[in-house]
Write a protein that holds these residues in place. Structure first.
Motif, mmCIF file in Angstrom:
data_model
loop_
_atom_site.group_PDB
_atom_site.id
_atom_site.type_symbol
_atom_site.label_atom_id
_atom_site.label_comp_id
_atom_site.label_asym_id
_atom_site.label_seq_id
_atom_site.Cartn_x
_atom_site.Cartn_y
_atom_site.Cartn_z
ATOM 1 N N ASP A 54 0.837 -1.199 0.000
ATOM 2 C CA ASP A 54 0.000 0.000 0.000
ATOM 3 C C ASP A 54 0.873 1.251 0.000
ATOM 4 O OD1 ASP A 54 -2.290 -1.579 0.201
ATOM 5 O OD2 ASP A 54 -2.474 -1.319 2.371
ATOM 6 N N ALA A 55 1.877 1.245 0.865
ATOM 7 C CA ALA A 55 2.732 2.418 1.022
ATOM 8 C C ALA A 55 3.607 2.644 -0.209
ATOM 9 C CB ALA A 55 3.607 2.264 2.272
ATOM 10 N N LEU A 56 4.187 1.582 -0.741
ATOM 11 C CA LEU A 56 5.081 1.725 -1.892
ATOM 12 C C LEU A 56 4.335 2.246 -3.109
ATOM 13 C CD1 LEU A 56 7.934 1.189 -3.125
ATOM 14 C CD2 LEU A 56 7.041 -1.031 -3.850
ATOM 15 N N VAL A 57 3.192 1.658 -3.408
ATOM 16 C CA VAL A 57 2.423 2.069 -4.586
ATOM 17 C C VAL A 57 1.918 3.499 -4.419
ATOM 18 C CG1 VAL A 57 0.361 1.594 -5.952
ATOM 19 C CG2 VAL A 57 1.825 -0.294 -5.202
ATOM 20 N N SER A 58 1.471 3.852 -3.221
ATOM 21 C CA SER A 58 1.034 5.226 -2.967
ATOM 22 C C SER A 58 2.185 6.204 -3.139
ATOM 23 C CB SER A 58 0.464 5.342 -1.545
ATOM 24 O OG SER A 58 -0.712 4.570 -1.395
ATOM 25 N N ARG A 104 14.700 -12.232 2.767
ATOM 26 C CA ARG A 104 14.707 -11.311 1.628
ATOM 27 C C ARG A 104 14.799 -9.871 2.104
ATOM 28 N NH1 ARG A 104 9.507 -12.939 -1.850
ATOM 29 N NH2 ARG A 104 8.682 -13.319 0.253
ATOM 30 N N GLY A 105 15.523 -9.054 1.336
ATOM 31 C CA GLY A 105 15.622 -7.642 1.648
ATOM 32 C C GLY A 105 14.502 -6.860 0.993
ATOM 33 N N GLU A 106 14.462 -5.588 1.281
ATOM 34 C CA GLU A 106 13.385 -4.738 0.762
ATOM 35 C C GLU A 106 13.370 -4.677 -0.765
ATOM 36 O OE1 GLU A 106 15.791 -1.950 3.060
ATOM 37 O OE2 GLU A 106 15.107 -0.453 1.632
ATOM 38 N N ASP A 107 14.542 -4.724 -1.399
ATOM 39 C CA ASP A 107 14.587 -4.671 -2.861
ATOM 40 C C ASP A 107 13.865 -5.844 -3.499
ATOM 41 O OD1 ASP A 107 16.073 -2.420 -2.586
ATOM 42 O OD2 ASP A 107 17.913 -3.202 -3.484
ATOM 43 N N ALA A 108 13.971 -7.011 -2.876
ATOM 44 C CA ALA A 108 13.313 -8.204 -3.437
ATOM 45 C C ALA A 108 11.806 -8.014 -3.495
ATOM 46 C CB ALA A 108 13.661 -9.428 -2.598
ATOM 47 N N TYR A 109 11.254 -7.377 -2.479
ATOM 48 C CA TYR A 109 9.810 -7.146 -2.457
ATOM 49 C C TYR A 109 9.409 -6.028 -3.414
ATOM 50 C CZ TYR A 109 9.567 -10.070 1.736
ATOM 51 O OH TYR A 109 9.630 -11.124 2.614
ATOM 52 N N ALA A 110 10.179 -4.969 -3.449
ATOM 53 C CA ALA A 110 9.800 -3.800 -4.246
ATOM 54 C C ALA A 110 10.052 -3.991 -5.740
ATOM 55 C CB ALA A 110 10.554 -2.573 -3.751
#
Length: 285
Positions: A54-58, A104-110
């Motif tokens: 939610d936060a990343l897409v926003s 997994r780090g944040e880059d893997a998710y984003a």
């Protein structure tokens, strides 16, 4: 983004590094990292990923306003709100990687998930529209997310609770900024009033997905309580802005982003967001 461990202790003083959000000290300093007994790690990871998405897409949608906002001051405000949300996404993704056992780090998710794997609410991914639409959407998402995060400050997982506590301070500002602009536009000129009413009519059908969301139920965010507070706060702002809030909630658009059912708008947004990282997957950022 970097794959460094966000939970590593950061030095205090001039050498401290926490280059996102509204603070420059580690909000998780001293917080235990293991998943507590009695907390379902799979549910914790799912909650963190959904709220992180939610936060990343926003944040990505708000970034589209750089150089396009009506005033420099509002451009800076939108950029800072986007950075706050990006900071929340980073922390939530980092916690998810620990909770699900993958590391997994944040880059893997984003950067390295496809649209079908994202779990954000669909309202966040709709195209930016005009300034009134951005303001009204931000109002809705901020009021709802603030209610969720305030409940999560008492979560059994101390890391999620700490992330929520940090987020509450930021979201309170997001809500205030969006409410002030909704009032200014809704009760402003005839043109701004019409645009704000049209923005609400566009946003309202997507509200039901937020009001029925139970992704954080297991950690203290009761959907009924969150929904009641969201309705009450939105109705109050809409009434003061002379907008018709009787449609809270309006007839819902079928489907749910939590289940991977997204609009056609998410794929091109993620393509732009992920293009550089996917072109150089071994690079250090």
């Amino acid at each position: 983004m970097r794959d460094e461990d966000l939970y590593a202790d950061h030095a205090e003083g001039d050498s401290a590094r926490w280059a996102f959000g509204t603070g420059f000290t580690d909000p998780l300093h001293g917080v235990g990292r293991t998943v507590p007994d009695g907390v379902d790690a799979e549910e914790l990871a799912a909650c963190c990923v959904a709220l992180g998405d939610d936060a990343l897409v926003s944040a990505q949608r708000l970034a589209e306003w750089c150089t396009r906002a009506p005033e420099l001051e509002e451009e800076l405000a939108l950029a800072n709100i986007g950075l706050d949300l990006l900071g929340q996404a980073r922390l939530l993704y980092a916690r998810a990687g620990r909770a699900d056992g993958t590391g997994r780090g944040e880059d893997a998710y984003a950067y390295f998930r496809d649209p079908v794997d994202f779990r954000n609410v669909r309202l966040a991914e709709l195209p930016g529209g005009d300034f009134a639409f951005t303001v009204v959407r931000l109002l809705v998402l901020s009021v709802w997310r603030l209610a969720v995060c305030e409940a999560l400050t008492a979560a059994a997982d101390p890391v999620l609770a700490a992330i929520a506590a940090k987020s509450v301070k930021e979201l309170a500002y997001h809500r205030r900024w969006a409410a002030e602009w909704t009032l200014r536009l809704g009760d402003g000129t005839a043109e701004s009033g019409l645009r704000t009413a049209a923005a609400w009519d566009t946003v309202a059908p997507w509200l039901d997905e937020l009001l029925t969301d139970g992704v954080a139920r297991c950690f203290g965010a009761d959907p009924a309580a969150v929904a009641a507070r969201t309705r009450d706060e939105l109705s109050a702002v809409l009434a003061e802005a002379r907008l018709d809030g009787s449609g809270v909630p309006a007839p819902a658009v079928p489907g749910s982003g939590r289940g991977g059912d997204h609009t056609p708008h998410l794929a091109p947004l993620l393509s732009e967001l992920q293009s550089v990282a996917r072109a150089h997957p071994d690079a250090s950022w």
